[in-house]
Design a protein around this motif. Structure first.
Motif, PDB file in Angstrom:
ATOM      1  N   ALA A  32       5.513 -44.066 -17.693  1.00 61.12           N
ATOM      2  CA  ALA A  32       5.123 -45.330 -17.056  1.00 61.12           C
ATOM      3  C   ALA A  32       3.962 -45.145 -16.088  1.00 61.12           C
ATOM      4  O   ALA A  32       3.136 -46.033 -15.915  1.00 61.12           O
ATOM      5  N   LYS A  33       3.882 -43.979 -15.462  1.00 59.88           N
ATOM      6  CA  LYS A  33       2.809 -43.697 -14.511  1.00 59.88           C
ATOM      7  C   LYS A  33       1.613 -43.012 -15.156  1.00 59.88           C
ATOM      8  O   LYS A  33       0.629 -42.722 -14.487  1.00 59.88           O
ATOM      9  N   GLY A  34       1.710 -42.717 -16.457  1.00 61.88           N
ATOM     10  CA  GLY A  34       0.609 -42.069 -17.145  1.00 61.88           C
ATOM     11  C   GLY A  34       0.426 -40.617 -16.725  1.00 61.88           C
ATOM     12  O   GLY A  34      -0.690 -40.104 -16.720  1.00 61.88           O
ATOM     13  N   GLN A  35       1.514 -39.957 -16.365  1.00 63.07           N
ATOM     14  CA  GLN A  35       1.465 -38.569 -15.932  1.00 63.07           C
ATOM     15  C   GLN A  35       2.248 -37.696 -16.908  1.00 63.07           C
ATOM     16  O   GLN A  35       3.071 -38.188 -17.669  1.00 63.07           O
ATOM     17  N   THR A  36       2.009 -36.395 -16.826  1.00 64.61           N
ATOM     18  CA  THR A  36       2.812 -35.469 -17.596  1.00 64.61           C
ATOM     19  C   THR A  36       4.156 -35.312 -16.886  1.00 64.61           C
ATOM     20  O   THR A  36       4.271 -35.579 -15.677  1.00 64.61           O
ATOM     21  N   ILE A  37       5.150 -34.839 -17.618  1.00 68.93           N
ATOM     22  CA  ILE A  37       6.453 -34.589 -17.008  1.00 68.93           C
ATOM     23  C   ILE A  37       6.302 -33.524 -15.923  1.00 68.93           C
ATOM     24  O   ILE A  37       6.839 -33.671 -14.823  1.00 68.93           O
ATOM     25  N   ALA A  38       5.551 -32.470 -16.211  1.00 66.97           N
ATOM     26  CA  ALA A  38       5.359 -31.397 -15.229  1.00 66.97           C
ATOM     27  C   ALA A  38       4.662 -31.912 -13.969  1.00 66.97           C
ATOM     28  O   ALA A  38       5.034 -31.555 -12.847  1.00 66.97           O
ATOM     29  N   GLY A  39       3.660 -32.748 -14.140  1.00 63.20           N
ATOM     30  CA  GLY A  39       2.953 -33.315 -12.993  1.00 63.20           C
ATOM     31  C   GLY A  39       3.850 -34.201 -12.156  1.00 63.20           C
ATOM     32  O   GLY A  39       3.825 -34.156 -10.924  1.00 63.20           O
ATOM     33  N   MET A  40       4.656 -34.997 -12.837  1.00 70.57           N
ATOM     34  CA  MET A  40       5.580 -35.884 -12.135  1.00 70.57           C
ATOM     35  C   MET A  40       6.618 -35.057 -11.383  1.00 70.57           C
ATOM     36  O   MET A  40       6.924 -35.328 -10.220  1.00 70.57           O
ATOM     37  N   TRP A  41       7.161 -34.034 -12.048  1.00 71.42           N
ATOM     38  CA  TRP A  41       8.149 -33.154 -11.432  1.00 71.42           C
ATOM     39  C   TRP A  41       7.558 -32.509 -10.176  1.00 71.42           C
ATOM     40  O   TRP A  41       8.193 -32.468  -9.124  1.00 71.42           O
ATOM     41  N   GLN A  42       6.348 -32.011 -10.299  1.00 68.11           N
ATOM     42  CA  GLN A  42       5.679 -31.370  -9.164  1.00 68.11           C
ATOM     43  C   GLN A  42       5.541 -32.340  -7.999  1.00 68.11           C
ATOM     44  O   GLN A  42       5.845 -31.991  -6.855  1.00 68.11           O
ATOM     45  N   ASN A  43       5.101 -33.547  -8.271  1.00 72.88           N
ATOM     46  CA  ASN A  43       4.917 -34.540  -7.214  1.00 72.88           C
ATOM     47  C   ASN A  43       6.232 -34.889  -6.526  1.00 72.88           C
ATOM     48  O   ASN A  43       6.288 -35.028  -5.304  1.00 72.88           O
ATOM     49  N   VAL A  44       7.297 -35.034  -7.315  1.00 71.04           N
ATOM     50  CA  VAL A  44       8.600 -35.398  -6.761  1.00 71.04           C
ATOM     51  C   VAL A  44       9.125 -34.278  -5.858  1.00 71.04           C
ATOM     52  O   VAL A  44       9.573 -34.529  -4.738  1.00 71.04           O
ATOM     53  N   VAL A  45       9.068 -33.046  -6.336  1.00 75.40           N
ATOM     54  CA  VAL A  45       9.576 -31.930  -5.543  1.00 75.40           C
ATOM     55  C   VAL A  45       8.761 -31.763  -4.262  1.00 75.40           C
ATOM     56  O   VAL A  45       9.319 -31.606  -3.168  1.00 75.40           O
ATOM     57  N   GLN A  46       7.440 -31.809  -4.374  1.00 77.74           N
ATOM     58  CA  GLN A  46       6.592 -31.680  -3.185  1.00 77.74           C
ATOM     59  C   GLN A  46       6.915 -32.764  -2.166  1.00 77.74           C
ATOM     60  O   GLN A  46       7.022 -32.476  -0.965  1.00 77.74           O
ATOM     61  N   ALA A  47       7.095 -33.995  -2.617  1.00 80.05           N
ATOM     62  CA  ALA A  47       7.389 -35.094  -1.699  1.00 80.05           C
ATOM     63  C   ALA A  47       8.725 -34.892  -0.993  1.00 80.05           C
ATOM     64  O   ALA A  47       8.845 -35.142   0.212  1.00 80.05           O
ATOM     65  N   ARG A  48       9.737 -34.435  -1.721  1.00 81.88           N
ATOM     66  CA  ARG A  48      11.056 -34.217  -1.113  1.00 81.88           C
ATOM     67  C   ARG A  48      11.017 -33.065  -0.113  1.00 81.88           C
ATOM     68  O   ARG A  48      11.635 -33.140   0.946  1.00 81.88           O
ATOM     69  N   VAL A  49      10.318 -31.999  -0.447  1.00 80.88           N
ATOM     70  CA  VAL A  49      10.216 -30.869   0.478  1.00 80.88           C
ATOM     71  C   VAL A  49       9.486 -31.322   1.750  1.00 80.88           C
ATOM     72  O   VAL A  49       9.927 -31.027   2.867  1.00 80.88           O
ATOM     73  N   GLU A  50       8.385 -32.042   1.594  1.00 83.87           N
ATOM     74  CA  GLU A  50       7.638 -32.532   2.759  1.00 83.87           C
ATOM     75  C   GLU A  50       8.489 -33.468   3.605  1.00 83.87           C
ATOM     76  O   GLU A  50       8.488 -33.380   4.832  1.00 83.87           O
ATOM     77  N   ALA A  51       9.243 -34.352   2.964  1.00 82.97           N
ATOM     78  CA  ALA A  51      10.080 -35.307   3.690  1.00 82.97           C
ATOM     79  C   ALA A  51      11.199 -34.615   4.460  1.00 82.97           C
ATOM     80  O   ALA A  51      11.680 -35.135   5.468  1.00 82.97           O
TER      81      ALA A  51
END
Length: 92
Positions: A32-51
């Motif tokens: 839906a976001k036009g991203q790869t699964i790996a890219g999406m996974w990376q973004n989600v994990v980075q955001a949770r770690v930062e939060a």
């Protein structure tokens, strides 16, 4: 002129598994976001770690105190235990 390190050079690869319910939604979300699964996974994990960075630091301090070591020593041991070179990367 000094050489600059590629941002990807400090990135680490880690394999994880997800339950089917979560994996399907990750796939749909990435599509839906036009991203790869790996890219999406990376973004989600980075955001949770930062939060959760403050909580992570507090937990590290509590565990270090309980073990009678400094926070820096506890962090170094945690990295080594997980086969991550303590000197890799530019941040702590």
């Amino acid at each position: 002129m000094g050489s600059k390190m590629s941002p990807r050079r400090n990135m680490k690869r880690y394999s994880v598994r997800l339950p089917a319910w979560h994996m399907k939604r990750l796939i749909w979300w990435a599509e839906a976001k036009g991203q790869t699964i790996a890219g999406m996974w990376q973004n989600v994990v980075q955001a949770r770690v930062e939060a959760n960075a403050e909580q992570i630091d507090q937990m590290a301090a509590e565990l270090a105190e309980g073990q009678g070591v400094t926070v820096e020593e506890w962090k170094r041991k945690a990295l080594e235990k997980n086969n991550y070179e303590p000197d890799d990367g530019s941040d702590d």
